[in-house]
Write an enzyme that holds these catalytic residues in place. Sequence first.
Site, PDB file in Angstrom:
ATOM      1  N   ARG B  78       0.859  -1.086   0.005  1.00 56.17           N
ATOM      2  CA  ARG B  78      -0.016   0.052  -0.011  1.00 56.17           C
ATOM      3  C   ARG B  78       0.859   1.291  -0.001  1.00 56.17           C
ATOM      4  O   ARG B  78       0.814   2.139   0.554  1.00 56.17           O
ATOM      5  CB  ARG B  78      -0.962  -0.133   1.153  1.00 56.17           C
ATOM      6  CG  ARG B  78      -2.113  -1.082   0.937  1.00 56.17           C
ATOM      7  CD  ARG B  78      -2.529  -1.710   2.268  1.00 56.17           C
ATOM      8  NE  ARG B  78      -1.479  -2.597   2.549  1.00 56.17           N
ATOM      9  CZ  ARG B  78      -1.228  -3.774   2.072  1.00 56.17           C
ATOM     10  NH1 ARG B  78      -2.058  -4.227   1.253  1.00 56.17           N
ATOM     11  NH2 ARG B  78      -0.369  -4.422   2.670  1.00 56.17           N
ATOM     12  N   GLU B 115      10.782 -16.206  -5.086  1.00 58.44           N
ATOM     13  CA  GLU B 115      11.193 -17.627  -4.541  1.00 58.44           C
ATOM     14  C   GLU B 115      11.062 -18.548  -5.724  1.00 58.44           C
ATOM     15  O   GLU B 115      11.761 -19.424  -5.851  1.00 58.44           O
ATOM     16  CB  GLU B 115      10.471 -18.168  -3.336  1.00 58.44           C
ATOM     17  CG  GLU B 115      10.830 -19.211  -2.522  1.00 58.44           C
ATOM     18  CD  GLU B 115      10.116 -19.389  -1.339  1.00 58.44           C
ATOM     19  OE1 GLU B 115      10.523 -20.570  -0.548  1.00 58.44           O
ATOM     20  OE2 GLU B 115       8.933 -19.069  -1.356  1.00 58.44           O
TER      21      GLU B 115
END
Lengths: 275, 191
Positions: B78, B115
């Site tokens: 955000r 990842e």
Amino acid sequence: MYMNKCISIYRPSPPSLSFLSRQDNRPLHSVSLSERNSVVHLRETGKRRGSFVVSLFATMSACKDQDPRINGIKTKIRVVPNFPKPGIMFQDITTLLLDPKAFKDTIDLFVERYKGKNISVVAGKQLMVIREVKKLEPPGWLNSSGAKVWRVGPVEVLILKLGTITCDMSIEARGFIFGPPIALAIGAKFVPLRKPRKLPGEVISEEYILEYGRDCLEMHVGAVESGDRALVVDDLIATGGTLGAAMNLLERVGAEVVECACVIELPELKRVVTD
Amino acid sequence: MAFEDAQDHRIARISSAIRVIPDFPKPGIMFQDITTLLLDPTAFKDTIDLFVERYKGKNISVVAGKMLLLCIQGIEARGFIFGPPIALAIGAKFVPMRKPNKLPGAVISQEYSLEYGTDKIEMHVGAVEAGERALVIDDLIATGGTLCAAINLLERVEVDVVECACVIELPELKGRDRLGDKPLFVLVSGA
């Protein structure tokens, strides 16, 4: 208090009111702050008090004798054709954010209007509605997915097909950019309204109808309390469909939606009343 | 290191206004929810003020805010909530940085590793100019992967990234180390 049954907003003559409606048929009157030269009296229609939408400017409006800051703001908004798909003229506010003075003026214009009006909540949407617009041959009533269209004044009548962009396609509106600064400046809390599964806590949902199917707007439980006076902020209002859902959500928890405020209005998309 | 001095009372209020939600968006994640911070106008204002006090008058012309997926939290960050008020207050422009296909104009992209696989961050062409001084804002730093991508994107167009600023740091994820010699300023630790 400016939200009484009969209010006066300055507009140029002849008055050209835009009417939106929420899906429960409560009227939503729209006025543009850029049209401030003559007086128009808006009367309450129907049994329940209507809600009001105020936009900084309408894309098609003439702008004489308006607040001098508005033209500066207007010129900073970039229109990108055919984004996100052919036929759409995308109103890009990111260029507005590159001009600190214009961005500040935008916030100031809203803050001047709402400061000291005892607003306790600013709710900002992060949704996007995409519109396809087709022109119609007047006159008359037309139906498309339950939508009726009528003429207001000499303006062309348009019919709307609504579609939402899903999370995957991921075009989101920017109520999050204007809402927080306004909230800060008027001392109100800022409450995000989002598509499903984005808010982490317990939520309440409001479903709204699209041309093909439905979508949902969510708000955190407890964010807004009964008696809160709320402002709904977005960068752009087109049909008002998601704005209607936002208002319903707030009113369901007992908040009073004082007004809806948007930077940009697309007035040619307004003349739709859903049954 | 986290901000600490006589401003303690503001930091304490900010810290306690942030709600932690377990197992969101998936089991094992303790989600740092800043929406509750936004419900407290004083705490929100204090958050902005703490950043503004640090950066005002430092000739910063760009505040860049991300709205990207954070690998750990799994939901969009955000940076858009905190970035614009800070930009307004210090007189800088606000530049959104976003995932692909969100920005409507011509963009430049920066790829970064996750990842599993890679992702991209984008910025509008012409939003920033060579020689500008920039701040990168986000609500939270975890591994620092997306912040590094944002820094790379700005530096490729010859912007000087002065500092990264976040409300929350998750120190065990060592994002600070990943930023290397790029300064990081945070208000609270999410440990």
